[in-house]
Design a protein around this motif. Structure first.
Motif, mmCIF file in Angstrom:
data_model
loop_
_atom_site.group_PDB
_atom_site.id
_atom_site.type_symbol
_atom_site.label_atom_id
_atom_site.label_comp_id
_atom_site.label_asym_id
_atom_site.label_seq_id
_atom_site.Cartn_x
_atom_site.Cartn_y
_atom_site.Cartn_z
ATOM 1 N N LEU B 25 0.871 -1.058 -0.147
ATOM 2 C CA LEU B 25 -0.151 -0.485 -0.066
ATOM 3 C C LEU B 25 0.631 1.219 -0.254
ATOM 4 N N LEU B 28 2.181 1.949 -3.263
ATOM 5 C CA LEU B 28 1.378 2.044 -3.855
ATOM 6 C C LEU B 28 1.075 4.162 -4.186
ATOM 7 N N LEU B 94 -6.240 7.418 3.926
ATOM 8 C CA LEU B 94 -6.356 6.390 2.961
ATOM 9 C C LEU B 94 -6.251 4.650 3.591
ATOM 10 N N ARG B 97 -5.768 3.886 7.374
ATOM 11 C CA ARG B 97 -6.818 3.591 7.426
ATOM 12 C C ARG B 97 -7.652 2.403 7.412
ATOM 13 N N ALA B 98 -7.205 2.100 6.013
ATOM 14 C CA ALA B 98 -7.263 0.510 5.309
ATOM 15 C C ALA B 98 -6.443 -0.503 6.030
ATOM 16 N N VAL B 101 -7.756 -1.149 9.751
ATOM 17 C CA VAL B 101 -9.209 -1.933 9.606
ATOM 18 C C VAL B 101 -8.083 -3.163 9.098
ATOM 19 N N VAL B 102 -7.683 -3.556 8.026
ATOM 20 C CA VAL B 102 -7.468 -4.736 7.393
ATOM 21 C C VAL B 102 -6.554 -5.557 7.805
ATOM 22 N N LYS B 109 -4.598 -8.776 -0.295
ATOM 23 C CA LYS B 109 -4.840 -9.441 0.657
ATOM 24 C C LYS B 109 -6.153 -8.941 0.746
ATOM 25 N N MET B 110 -6.458 -7.904 -0.068
ATOM 26 C CA MET B 110 -7.523 -6.672 0.146
ATOM 27 C C MET B 110 -8.665 -7.175 -0.638
ATOM 28 N N ARG B 111 -8.808 -8.416 -0.435
ATOM 29 C CA ARG B 111 -10.138 -8.227 -1.946
ATOM 30 C C ARG B 111 -11.225 -9.170 -0.863
ATOM 31 N N SER B 112 -11.369 -8.709 0.120
ATOM 32 C CA SER B 112 -12.478 -9.898 1.155
ATOM 33 C C SER B 112 -14.397 -9.477 0.103
ATOM 34 N N THR B 113 -14.471 -8.142 -0.728
ATOM 35 C CA THR B 113 -15.752 -8.051 -1.155
ATOM 36 C C THR B 113 -15.195 -8.593 -2.388
ATOM 37 N N ASP B 114 -14.469 -8.873 -2.661
ATOM 38 C CA ASP B 114 -14.468 -9.828 -4.016
ATOM 39 C C ASP B 114 -14.609 -10.886 -4.094
#
Lengths: 504, 115
Positions: B25, B28, B94, B97-98, B101-102, B109-114
């Motif tokens: 991140l 990025l 952001l 905070r991300a 939370v994650v 690893k940030m694909r729990s919603t995908d």
């Protein structure tokens, strides 16, 4: 000097500032939300009426004459889009009253919504490409804030992708603006329309056109640049999703329409052919993604992508009928798509889930909601006599006229698959019985929802459904406006004359 | 001078894309910062670099004498820097905070919603 051109930008700004003044009072912010967006709707209707009766309206900011100062220009396409922004803003503001929770309101939901609307209207009305970049950033910042309201894990994950790809696209836009200025020495769109064909190195013009294509392709979620949309649109509160679904990608589509008719129509064989391929793949990937999902908001998000394909198809075919169909389709799509999100939100508030496997039986308790869902759903699929039918009919007929059979086939098949997705939502959420495992939660949610909240949520849905039926049954006036808007797009001399004062 | 700047801009764009394609991140966001600066330098360069010729009109004349530096790109860059600063400040908050939370710095690893 036409001050009404600036009003759709000023009103949301004033309303947003007032909401900040009353930051501690949620009640005051709600009133400002409804009144401010209502005023925006009225001012945008006045703008459309004046543009319709007087032709392209121009306002020079600070009285600096074009092309030196920034101009706001309202041609028919811009005015139509502004009216749609007004309708969306007002419908969502009413829907927000019961559906946005108090913590979200406390964290600035209303000021951000107004700022978003100001940015959207600014982007629709500006006549200067750098100013367009600024408005796009204004609406992006507001959308970032709205997207992460609540700060849950899914929202953060969606926001990282949304923010990265949208920033990337903004920087492509900025680079394109810079290169355009380097080539022509002007930023005014009308002036560019005159000067770009005179640039010696036309290959460079096409390269810059590609930068804009990538940038607005990302913003409008066109293939292959759409991945941020289904990754993020299902995460925020549903009123926010509806507003995003209605307006944000359409800013990208609007910009594509503006740039690839007014500025970059010198090499149609290359740029618009590319757009046509993009349109076809956008439709297919979007509709297949929707077919694979079982979460209502995700299905609807993928359908935004597939519908964007139809709009780009209108631009890509680049015939008068295709552009009329494209403009008509944008009008139809914004109303219908936002309405579907609003209905999905009501189902959530009645059942406690967006997962189709976990909800059901809405038809048995609230049959009128099922009917209200069917209006936009059938319209999206293109069933006559609803609004989507005429949009698709014109686009497909335009495709047949130029014998572009591939895109015609894709458009027809995608229409059919859209019907499949809509029937899936209908059968699962409305028709089948509520599954036993989640029955307890559904009863709890339904009992906790006061009747007044249902009424406030259903009012905007009824309003938008009525507009859908009206566009379908009374397609002629909308067609007339779309026809005039397309004529202005194809022959830019009115636009250029209104801004620069000389006929090209 | 323009050609040197062109190389610098190109290198910045390349570096930023490389950073954005990493999984972390933080990298990025570093990539986004480089990208925004690369675009600003691009605008600065394409409009032509002129040294020591302010766009000032001497008294009694209509045009500056000789060549002059174009002030408009600098106004554009100034606007773009301010906007970029605001947006990147948001992006930094952001990712913090991300990360909270994650609990991961890894984009994969940030694909729990995908799923």
């Amino acid at each position: 000097m036409n001050p009404e051109v600036a009003l759709p930008i000023l009103i949301p700004f004033v309303a947003g500032s007032l909401s900040l003044v009353f930051f501690r009072s949620n009640a005051a912010q709600r009133w400002i939300g409804v009144i401010g967006t209502g005023a925006l709707l009225v001012s945008s209707l006045v703008l459309l009426y004046n543009t319709w009766s007087h032709g392209v309206l121009v306002m020079e900011m600070g009285n600096w004459p074009a092309p030196f100062g920034i101009v706001l220009v309202s041609d028919l396409l811009g005015a139509i889009m502004t009216v749609l922004a007004g309708i969306m803003g007002f419908a969502v503001a009413v829907y927000s009253l019961p559906s946005i929770s108090a913590d979200h309101e406390t964290f600035g939901y209303y000021p951000l919504t107004h700022l978003l609307l100001a940015g959207v209207c600014g982007a629709f009305l500006t006549g200067d490409i750098f100013n367009l970049y600024v408005w796009v950033e204004v609406l992006l910042i507001a959308s970032f804030g709205l997207l992460i309201l609540g700060g849950e894990r899914g929202q953060m994950e969606g926001a990282v992708k949304y923010v990265t790809l949208n920033l990337f696209s903004s920087i492509m836009l900025l680079a394109g603006v810079g290169l355009t200025y380097g080539m022509t020495g002007t930023l005014n769109m009308a002036d560019l329309a005159v000067k770009l064909p005179e640039v010696e190195n036309q290959g460079l013009v096409t390269v810059v056109a590609m930068l804009f294509l990538v940038s607005f392709g990302i913003k409008s979620a066109a293939f292959p640049l759409f991945f941020w949309l289904p990754a993020s649109y299902h995460t925020p509160p549903v009123a926010v999703s509806a507003l995003f679904a209605g307006l944000l990608t359409k800013v990208g589509v609007y910009a594509l329409y503006r740039f690839f008719t007014l500025l970059f129509s010198h090499d149609v064989g290359y740029t618009h052919e590319l757009l046509l391929w993009m349109a076809g793949f956008t439709m297919i990937t979007g509709v297949l993604g929707a077919a694979a999902h079982y979460e209502m908001r995700r299905i609807l998000s993928f359908h935004i992508v597939s519908q964007i394909g139809y709009m780009i198809m209108g631009l890509a075919l680049y015939t008068p009928l295709a552009l009329i169909g494209g403009v008509f389709y944008i009008v139809h799509h914004i109303i219908v798509k936002a309405n579907l999100f609003l209905v999905a939100g009501v189902v959530y508030f009645l059942r406690g889930s967006y997962e189709l496997k976990e909800v059901g039986g809405v038809w048995h308790t609230r049959p009128w909601l099922g009917l209200l869902f069917l209006v936009p759903a059938m319209s999206l699929a293109g069933i006559p006599p609803l609004s989507g039918f005429f949009g698709k009919y014109m686009l497909i007929r335009a495709g047949v006229e130029v014998e572009s059979w591939g895109i015609v086939l894709v458009a027809l098949v995608v229409g059919l698959l859209t019907l499949f997705s809509m029937v899936k939502i209908w059968a699962e959420a409305f028709w089948k019985a509520q599954p036993e495992e989640t029955g307890e939660r559904a009863r709890r949610f339904e009992a906790a929802l006061p009747q007044s909240a249902v009424v406030l949520m259903v009012l905007p849905i009824i309003g938008l459904a009525a507009i859908t039926v009206f566009i379908g049954l009374g397609a002629q006036p909308i067609y007339a406006i779309a026809n005039a808007a397309a004529a202005q797009l194809l022959d830019s001399s009115d636009y250029i004359e209104a801004v620069l004062g000389v006929r090209p | 001078m323009e050609s040197v700047m062109a190389v610098v801009v190109g290198a910045l764009f390349a570096a930023s894309v490389y950073m954005m394609l990493r999984r972390s991140l933080v990298k990025l966001v570093i990539g986004l910062i480089l990208l925004s600066n690369a675009a600003n330098l691009l605008i600065f360069t394409v409009s032509g670099l002129t040294r020591g010729k302010p766009p000032l009109i001497p008294e009694g004349m209509d045009l500056p004498a000789g060549g002059w530096a174009d002030p408009l790109p600098q106004a554009l860059i100034l606007t773009a820097i301010v906007i970029g600063f605001g947006v990147l400040a948001f992006a930094v908050v952001l990712i913090r905070r991300a990360y909270e939370v994650v609990g991961e710095d890894d984009l994969d690893k940030m694909r729990s919603t995908d799923l």
